[in-house]
Enzyme design. Sequence first.
Site, PDB file in Angstrom:
ATOM      1  N   HIS A   1       0.855  -1.183   0.000  1.00 24.55           N
ATOM      2  CA  HIS A   1       0.000   0.000   0.000  1.00 24.55           C
ATOM      3  C   HIS A   1       0.894   1.237   0.000  1.00 24.55           C
ATOM      4  O   HIS A   1       2.041   1.200   0.463  1.00 24.55           O
ATOM      5  CB  HIS A   1      -0.887   0.015   1.246  1.00 24.55           C
ATOM      6  CG  HIS A   1      -1.971  -0.991   1.217  1.00 24.55           C
ATOM      7  ND1 HIS A   1      -3.072  -0.920   2.040  1.00 24.55           N
ATOM      8  CD2 HIS A   1      -2.139  -2.128   0.481  1.00 24.55           C
ATOM      9  CE1 HIS A   1      -3.875  -1.949   1.808  1.00 24.55           C
ATOM     10  NE2 HIS A   1      -3.330  -2.688   0.866  1.00 24.55           N
TER      11      HIS A   1
ATOM     12  N   GLU B   1       0.979   3.866   1.834  1.00 29.26           N
ATOM     13  CA  GLU B   1       1.474   4.254   3.156  1.00 29.26           C
ATOM     14  C   GLU B   1       2.656   3.384   3.582  1.00 29.26           C
ATOM     15  O   GLU B   1       3.670   3.884   4.072  1.00 29.26           O
ATOM     16  CB  GLU B   1       0.380   4.127   4.221  1.00 29.26           C
ATOM     17  CG  GLU B   1      -0.857   4.947   3.955  1.00 29.26           C
ATOM     18  CD  GLU B   1      -1.952   4.149   3.250  1.00 29.26           C
ATOM     19  OE1 GLU B   1      -1.674   3.509   2.195  1.00 29.26           O
ATOM     20  OE2 GLU B   1      -3.092   4.171   3.741  1.00 29.26           O
TER      21      GLU B   1
ATOM     22  N   CYS C   1      -2.350  -0.399   7.556  1.00 28.36           N
ATOM     23  CA  CYS C   1      -1.569   0.833   7.428  1.00 28.36           C
ATOM     24  C   CYS C   1      -1.649   1.672   8.699  1.00 28.36           C
ATOM     25  O   CYS C   1      -0.647   2.271   9.104  1.00 28.36           O
ATOM     26  CB  CYS C   1      -2.039   1.618   6.215  1.00 28.36           C
ATOM     27  SG  CYS C   1      -1.641   0.782   4.652  1.00 28.36           S
TER      28      CYS C   1
ATOM     29  N   CYS D   1      -6.183   1.816   5.862  1.00 30.08           N
ATOM     30  CA  CYS D   1      -6.795   0.570   6.331  1.00 30.08           C
ATOM     31  C   CYS D   1      -6.189   0.212   7.688  1.00 30.08           C
ATOM     32  O   CYS D   1      -5.267   0.879   8.179  1.00 30.08           O
ATOM     33  CB  CYS D   1      -6.551  -0.544   5.314  1.00 30.08           C
ATOM     34  SG  CYS D   1      -4.825  -1.074   5.211  1.00 30.08           S
TER      35      CYS D   1
END
Length: 157
Positions: free
Chosen positions: A52, A54, A85, A82
């Site tokens: 992801h 992040e 993260c 999410c």
Amino acid sequence: MFRSFMDIALEEARAAAARGEVPVGAVLIAPDGRVAARAGHRTRAAHDPTAHAEILAIRAACAAAGTERLTGYDLYVTLEPCAMCAAAIAAARIGRLYYGAPDPKSGGVAHGARIFTRAQAHHRPEVYDGIGAEAAARLLRRFFAERRAGGALPPPP
């Protein structure tokens, strides 16, 4: 004086969309105001569900700083992080989180798991939502509307 860096995160989100990735972008700002790392989602290209935006930005900033802690850093991300993260943000001790669009389905900050409200959270960053929310939401809506209309995702590079 506050300066938003969401425009850089949005650039990363647009680049992710152009690669066929979910359009989410992130940028980490060091305490001295410089861009420490920036990234867009790469889960398909990397064949990695943890890639992801992040996570990629946190990994790059930690490597550059030579530490696992990013105390005093600000993270800008186009979509509510999410749970995975959000946990990484807490573990990295990021000082402030700015995010754009809310994610009622998979968010881990204001929705779903609400990681920072848990007693087990090692750190709770200051959280500011809605920064560039409309631009981020528009990008996500367009991306998924194209997929639903038959614009299948291209194979990863």
